[in-house]
Design a protein around this motif. Sequence first.
Motif, mmCIF file in Angstrom:
data_model
loop_
_atom_site.group_PDB
_atom_site.id
_atom_site.type_symbol
_atom_site.label_atom_id
_atom_site.label_comp_id
_atom_site.label_asym_id
_atom_site.label_seq_id
_atom_site.Cartn_x
_atom_site.Cartn_y
_atom_site.Cartn_z
ATOM 1 N N LYS A 56 0.815 -1.214 0.000
ATOM 2 C CA LYS A 56 0.000 0.000 0.000
ATOM 3 C C LYS A 56 0.852 1.269 0.000
ATOM 4 O O LYS A 56 0.520 2.249 -0.678
ATOM 5 N N TYR A 57 1.953 1.236 0.738
ATOM 6 C CA TYR A 57 2.660 2.484 1.000
ATOM 7 C C TYR A 57 4.023 2.625 0.329
ATOM 8 O O TYR A 57 4.576 3.719 0.314
ATOM 9 N N ALA A 58 4.589 1.546 -0.219
ATOM 10 C CA ALA A 58 6.005 1.662 -0.572
ATOM 11 C C ALA A 58 6.403 1.217 -1.969
ATOM 12 O O ALA A 58 7.465 1.621 -2.442
ATOM 13 N N VAL A 59 5.613 0.366 -2.645
ATOM 14 C CA VAL A 59 6.127 -0.205 -3.896
ATOM 15 C C VAL A 59 5.143 -0.041 -5.052
ATOM 16 O O VAL A 59 3.948 0.215 -4.854
ATOM 17 N N ASP A 60 5.657 -0.251 -6.279
ATOM 18 C CA ASP A 60 4.807 -0.201 -7.465
ATOM 19 C C ASP A 60 4.109 -1.547 -7.666
ATOM 20 O O ASP A 60 4.331 -2.501 -6.915
ATOM 21 N N LYS A 61 3.265 -1.628 -8.717
ATOM 22 C CA LYS A 61 2.467 -2.834 -8.935
ATOM 23 C C LYS A 61 3.323 -4.066 -9.196
ATOM 24 O O LYS A 61 3.027 -5.155 -8.699
ATOM 25 N N GLU A 62 4.409 -3.918 -9.934
ATOM 26 C CA GLU A 62 5.262 -5.067 -10.241
ATOM 27 C C GLU A 62 5.843 -5.675 -8.975
ATOM 28 O O GLU A 62 5.817 -6.895 -8.781
ATOM 29 N N SER A 63 6.369 -4.827 -8.113
ATOM 30 C CA SER A 63 6.907 -5.327 -6.847
ATOM 31 C C SER A 63 5.794 -5.870 -5.964
ATOM 32 O O SER A 63 5.963 -6.891 -5.281
ATOM 33 N N GLY A 64 4.640 -5.209 -5.993
ATOM 34 C CA GLY A 64 3.503 -5.689 -5.208
ATOM 35 C C GLY A 64 3.048 -7.066 -5.644
ATOM 36 O O GLY A 64 2.723 -7.918 -4.810
ATOM 37 N N ASP A 65 3.053 -7.305 -6.958
ATOM 38 C CA ASP A 65 2.667 -8.625 -7.472
ATOM 39 C C ASP A 65 3.671 -9.705 -7.052
ATOM 40 O O ASP A 65 3.289 -10.844 -6.753
ATOM 41 N N ALA A 66 4.947 -9.353 -7.035
ATOM 42 C CA ALA A 66 5.970 -10.309 -6.595
ATOM 43 C C ALA A 66 5.769 -10.675 -5.126
ATOM 44 O O ALA A 66 5.948 -11.837 -4.733
#
Length: 262
Positions: A56-66
Amino acid sequence: MSYSELLNPIKSFLKCETPDEWVEEAVKSENFSMLLLDHLICELKASQSAMYLIRKYAVDKESGDALLDWLKPFERFVYKREGNWRELAAKNKLSKSIIPKSTSPYGQDLIDKMVLLIKEELHHFYQVLEMMEHYGIEYRSITPSRYAKGILQHVKTHEPDTLIDKLICGAYIEARSCERFAKLAPHVDKYLSDFYISLLRSEARHYQDYLELAQSISSVDIAEKVEYFGQVEADLIQSPDNDFKFHSGVPIGSSKTVITQP
């Protein structure tokens, strides 16, 4: 450092100790499987909560998906009964480096602390499954306790207070877990006692990480917030509770008769 030395700052942080009535209830044989089952779910929930904060607060979608992919085998095992639990230890790894998105004001520190916490919690999740195997306890679904929801319902709904409050709540949940490991250790067999002490040693840092993050994000001293949530947490621990779980309150109608675990 001895485990009593690790425990002293945790006891100072918490506003109350676990009531004796809870310990007496926890070591009854009829509650032993629930103790380990709820502990198992608590480890997964701790991982999910930390991951939510990063995504929610720190990463983009690609990192979030990982990050989501990292947790999927553990969630499938719990929620869909899919997979062999013995294979989960090999799945406790990220597929890529996680870096903060350029628009995040919270930076690498939140990512580093929360990624480490997730790795440790998922490792402990696997260890609890090993304990369940040792004691012949099969995994089954259980209802959630009132504890985490009872604390989180006091979180503010505007930023950055929402994030700060959630981090403080995380600190209290982690600290209470450590305190309960120490409370249980003298009352269970050596195999389980050694496990609880090892968890206390590895998790004692978690509540401090949460607090440090909360203060680093806040523009003012968080002492008043910490005091407030500490009282909320203590009220849940000290009030009557008819649902026995790892973080439940004082058992309603609990007796003083302690039955040895199987």
